[in-house]
Structures are given as structure tokens and as C-alpha cells.
Design an enzyme around this catalytic site. Structure first.
Site, PDB file in Angstrom:
ATOM      1  N   LYS A  19       0.839  -1.205   0.000  1.00  0.00           N
ATOM      2  CA  LYS A  19       0.000   0.000   0.000  1.00  0.00           C
ATOM      3  C   LYS A  19       0.878   1.261   0.000  1.00  0.00           C
ATOM      4  O   LYS A  19       2.075   1.186   0.313  1.00  0.00           O
ATOM      5  CB  LYS A  19      -0.924  -0.016   1.225  1.00  0.00           C
ATOM      6  CG  LYS A  19      -0.200  -0.124   2.559  1.00  0.00           C
ATOM      7  CD  LYS A  19      -1.141  -0.537   3.686  1.00  0.00           C
ATOM      8  CE  LYS A  19      -0.422  -0.593   5.015  1.00  0.00           C
ATOM      9  NZ  LYS A  19      -1.257  -1.207   6.065  1.00  0.00           N
ATOM     10  N   TYR A  66      15.261  30.182   9.671  1.00  0.00           N
ATOM     11  CA  TYR A  66      13.999  30.785  10.111  1.00  0.00           C
ATOM     12  C   TYR A  66      13.881  30.739  11.625  1.00  0.00           C
ATOM     13  O   TYR A  66      14.221  29.736  12.257  1.00  0.00           O
ATOM     14  CB  TYR A  66      12.819  30.008   9.533  1.00  0.00           C
ATOM     15  CG  TYR A  66      12.534  30.285   8.080  1.00  0.00           C
ATOM     16  CD1 TYR A  66      12.227  31.565   7.624  1.00  0.00           C
ATOM     17  CD2 TYR A  66      12.530  29.234   7.163  1.00  0.00           C
ATOM     18  CE1 TYR A  66      11.940  31.798   6.281  1.00  0.00           C
ATOM     19  CE2 TYR A  66      12.239  29.462   5.823  1.00  0.00           C
ATOM     20  CZ  TYR A  66      11.946  30.741   5.392  1.00  0.00           C
ATOM     21  OH  TYR A  66      11.656  30.967   4.073  1.00  0.00           O
TER      22      TYR A  66
HETATM   23  C1  LIG Z   1      -0.468  -2.130   6.734  1.00  0.00           C
HETATM   24  C2  LIG Z   1      -1.030  -3.451   7.114  1.00  0.00           C
HETATM   25  C3  LIG Z   1      -0.212  -4.578   7.213  1.00  0.00           C
HETATM   26  C4  LIG Z   1       1.299  -4.492   7.106  1.00  0.00           C
HETATM   27  O1  LIG Z   1       1.786  -3.996   8.322  1.00  0.00           O
HETATM   28  P1  LIG Z   1       3.359  -3.822   8.618  1.00  0.00           P
HETATM   29  O2  LIG Z   1       3.396  -3.417  10.021  1.00  0.00           O
HETATM   30  O3  LIG Z   1       3.835  -2.777   7.679  1.00  0.00           O
HETATM   31  O4  LIG Z   1       3.979  -5.146   8.352  1.00  0.00           O
HETATM   32  C5  LIG Z   1      -0.800  -5.800   7.439  1.00  0.00           C
HETATM   33  N1  LIG Z   1      -2.146  -5.908   7.616  1.00  0.00           N
HETATM   34  C6  LIG Z   1      -2.962  -4.836   7.576  1.00  0.00           C
HETATM   35  C7  LIG Z   1      -4.422  -5.010   7.786  1.00  0.00           C
HETATM   36  C8  LIG Z   1      -2.440  -3.581   7.337  1.00  0.00           C
HETATM   37  O5  LIG Z   1      -3.254  -2.509   7.316  1.00  0.00           O
END
Ligand SMILES: *Cc1c(COP(=O)(O)O)cnc(C)c1O
Length: 384
Positions: A49, A277
Site C-alpha cells: 500500500k 527561520y
Molecule cells: C499495513 C497493514 C499490514 C502491514 O503492516 P506492517 O506493520 O507494515 O507489516 C498488514 N495488515 C494490515 C491489515 C495492514 O493494514
């Protein structure tokens, strides 16, 4: 290898770049294999993702396919549709066998969009189950889906009352090809947290009330909670990209990312002059300041103002003054003029300071550092 050699490589786009992001696809693949070893007979999926956690789905997706991943997860339908195209174009024989699931569920888009691209939802509510069952009826065939039951995260997945309703009426799943039943751990990176065992128990109880299907519970950190958490399918994301899934213990993963920023200018300042800044850094004596072409617009978080570090070879130098949109300023007084001169590169993420260390300095987690990595960086994918 000198920093400038590492960054330049004779590529004209690299020569123009204010910063170079190197994503080591071979390291991603090594991490995939490392997790597979940990998992034994359990299938290792890949969570990609948010553009493969900011590293570039276009390149990371095919690398994971080649490493053996056959089940992929995205958050959004558009990400899944993009991944389907990317895997097809990768020209790997195994591409059509890859299964792609959308974690955000069927609300992410009309059923036809899923079916046209052969991607499938994770069903998070009774409403989604009903919608997908209607889609199966309209399609005249059983449709694959995963089912997410909430076991204590209280974010996505069937809440307890909906689980009760489904457990009493399995017919609601008619016409669905239930590929697996999943849940998600809230505290997997903290092994001693009591919620882990509580979620495992709730998950086991929930599965017993549903039609039999393969099970999936563990994210990256969950894999390292031990075999009881593995089931049939694990869903690692961040560990594939080199972030430590076992905080507080040595990182079992290989570092994937290197970020090098270019020095634009070096100047001498002296007390009582200030830098940047808000005049938040004041020189206490003769000081050399190097200005580097990376800022918060590139995902170099503003919380690193007066807190971050960079490396010039094996010299650690400090971010002084505020991080601004396009620039940071480093105190390079202790580094030779030859090593810290305009045009050379400093390591912001590299062998001396990984993603986790930078995240800690910024007061955040490696996930945010990776997914914030800027779109202006010149990206290099040396292998894969
Ligand atoms: C993002 C996600 C993962 C992966 O999690 P990591 O901690 O990056 O390994 C797995 N399952 C779900 C439902 C997620 O939203």
C-alpha cells in the site's frame, strides 16, 4: 566508494539532482526471503500500500513477484488496479497467478472495477459482505474475497455484534469464495503487551464460529511473535522495506534505502549570528554551515530541526536551525573543507543512520519516514 561516486554514477539526471534516493531492490528481495525463512510453511504475502511504503510500486511490485510473492495487499482500489497492470507488464510468467486484495474493502469502488482487473476486496463489515454477495449474484459466479474480523484494533473489520450476526447466519457468505479470514494486531511491535495474546484468543474464537477458511493475523512484527501467530498467511509490509520489526532488538532486516542530499553552499558564521527561520540556532564561535538541498517538502520532517544528523563519510554532523521547505543547514565545522564542499553529497539515510534512527530523531516511526519520502528525489534502483 566516495559519497559523490555513490550518488553520481555519470547519470545526467543524477548530476542535476538536489538529492538522490537509492532503493535497493535486491535488499527488498532478501528481506522477503528472510521473512519466508521465519515463516516456514506459512505463505508470505507482501503489503504494498501507499506506493510500496513510498519506495515505488512500479519497481517494488515486480521485484517482490520475482522473489516469490503471490499474494499482495493494497489499501485502495486504485493501488490494486495499478499493481495489476504493473505485474502484467513485468512479463513474469507468474504474474497472472498473483492475487491482489484491497484492504479498504468493497466500499473502495464499484464491484465491476474489482472484477475488470481481477482484484478482490477484504470485506470489513456485513454491509460489504452483502454488497459483494450481490456482485457475485450479478456476475453469476462465486467471487473471491477475504474477511476481516476485528479483534481489538477497532479500526477496520467486523465488530463483535456483526460477527455474532454472521456466525448465526453463514448463508450471508453464499456465493463468496472465502480465501481467508484475517485480523490485525494493534501491538505486535511490543511482544510483552497483553493485547497480543488477547487478540490471538479472540481471533481463534472468531474463526471457530465462521465457515472454515485459511487464516491470516501477522503483520511484520507479528511474524516475530512466534509460530502461534503465523497461521496460513502472513502480511508483512514495513519489514520488507528494511524497518526493524523487532524494536529494541537488533534489526533482522537488510537496509533498503539510502538518501543523499547535495551540499549547495558552505559559509562561515560566527557568534552571535543565527541560522535559519526563527533564528533558533545561534553560533557560539566560528562555525561552518553547509546548506543541503532537502527540506520538509521532500519529507525531511520539520521535527528534525536542531535534532537531525547527517553523515559525511564517517563524520556525524548535526542539523542546526529549522528545516525549511527545500533546505536544511548542517554544522560542518568539524569536517574538512575538502569533504564538505558544494556539490558533494551527505548521507541523510545511509549505512551510518538507518530509517529507524532517523525516525527516532524525528519523533516518529520508520513507516512515516518511508511514506513521506519526496517525489523530487532522483530515484535510483540499482538492481532488479
Ligand atoms: C499495513 C497493514 C499490514 C502491514 O503492516 P506492517 O506493520 O507494515 O507489516 C498488514 N495488515 C494490515 C491489515 C495492514 O493494514
Amino acid at each position: 566508494m566516495s559519497p559523490s561516486e555513490a550518488a553520481g554514477n555519470g547519470d545526467p539526471a543524477a548530476a542535476r539532482a538536489g538529492a538522490i534516493l537509492t532503493v535497493d531492490l535486491a535488499a527488498v528481495q532478501a528481506n522477503y526471503r528472510r521473512l519466508k525463512r521465519e515463516l516456514g510453511a506459512t505463505e508470505c504475502a507482501a503489503v504494498v500500500k501507499a506506493d510500496a511504503y513510498g519506495l515505488g510500486l512500479e519497481r517494488v511490485g515486480p521485484a517482490l513477484l520475482r522473489a516469490g510473492a503471490r499474494t499482495f495487499f493494497t489499501a485502495q482500489l486504485d493501488e490494486a488496479i495499478a499493481l495489476r497492470r504493473i505485474l502484467a507488464e513485468a512479463g513474469v510468467d507468474e504474474s497472472p497467478k498473483a492475487t491482489i486484495f484491497v484492504l479498504n474493502g468493497v466500499v473502495a469502488g464499484p464491484a465491476e472495477d474489482f472484477l475488470a482487473h481481477a482484484v478482490y476486496p477484504v470485506l470489513n463489515s456485513l454491509g460489504e459482505i452483502d454488497a459483494w454477495r450481490d456482485a457475485a449474484e450479478a456476475a453469476g459466479r462465486a467471487l473471491p474475497a477475504a474477511l476481516h474480523v476485528d479483534t481489538g484494533m477497532n479500526r477496520l473489520g467486523l465488530p463483535q455484534a456483526e460477527l455474532d450476526a454472521l456466525a448465526a447466519d453463514h448463508a450471508r457468505l453464499a456465493g463468496l469464495e472465502l480465501r481467508f479470514v484475517m485480523s490485525h494486531l494493534a501491538c505486535a511491535d511490543t511482544p510483552e503487551h497483553p493485547l497480543n495474546a488477547a487478540q490471538l484468543a479472540a481471533y481463534t474464537a472468531a474463526r471457530a464460529r465462521l465457515p472454515h477458511a485459511p487464516a491470516s493475523l501477522a503483520n511484520s512484527s507479528g511474524i516475530f511473535l512466534g509460530q502461534a501467530y503465523h497461521f496460513e498467511l502472513a502480511r508483512p509490509g514495513v519489514a520488507l522495506y528494511g524497518v526493524n520489526p523487532t524494536p529494541g532488538r537488533p534489526n533482522p532486516m537488510t537496509q533498503v534505502v539510502r538518501l543523499q542530499g547535495r551540499i549547495l553552499q558552505v559559509r562561515d558564521v560566527d557568534a552571535p549570528q543565527t541560522v535559519g527561520y526563527g533564528a533558533t540556532h545561534r553560533a557560539t564561535g566560528p562555525t561552518r554551515i553547509a546548506t543541503v538541498a532537502v527540506g520538509y517538502a521532500d519529507g525531511y520532517l520539520r521535527s528534525l530541526s536542531n535534532r537531525g544528523s547527517a553523515w559525511i563519510g564517517d563524520h556525524r554532523v548535526s542539523v542546526v536551525g529549522r528545516v525549511s521547505m527545500d533546505l536544511i543547514t548542517l554544522d560542518v565545522t568539524a569536517v574538512s573543507r575538502e569533504a564538505a564542499r558544494p556539490g558533494t553529497f551527505v548521507d541523510l539515510i545511509g549505512p551510518e543512520q538507518g530509517v529507524d534512527a532517523l525516525a527516532e530523531a524525528a519523533g516518529t516511526v520508520g513507516y512515516e519516514i518511508l511514506t513521506a519520502l519526496g517525489r523530487r528525489y532522483h530515484r535510483v534502483y540499482p538492481s532488479g
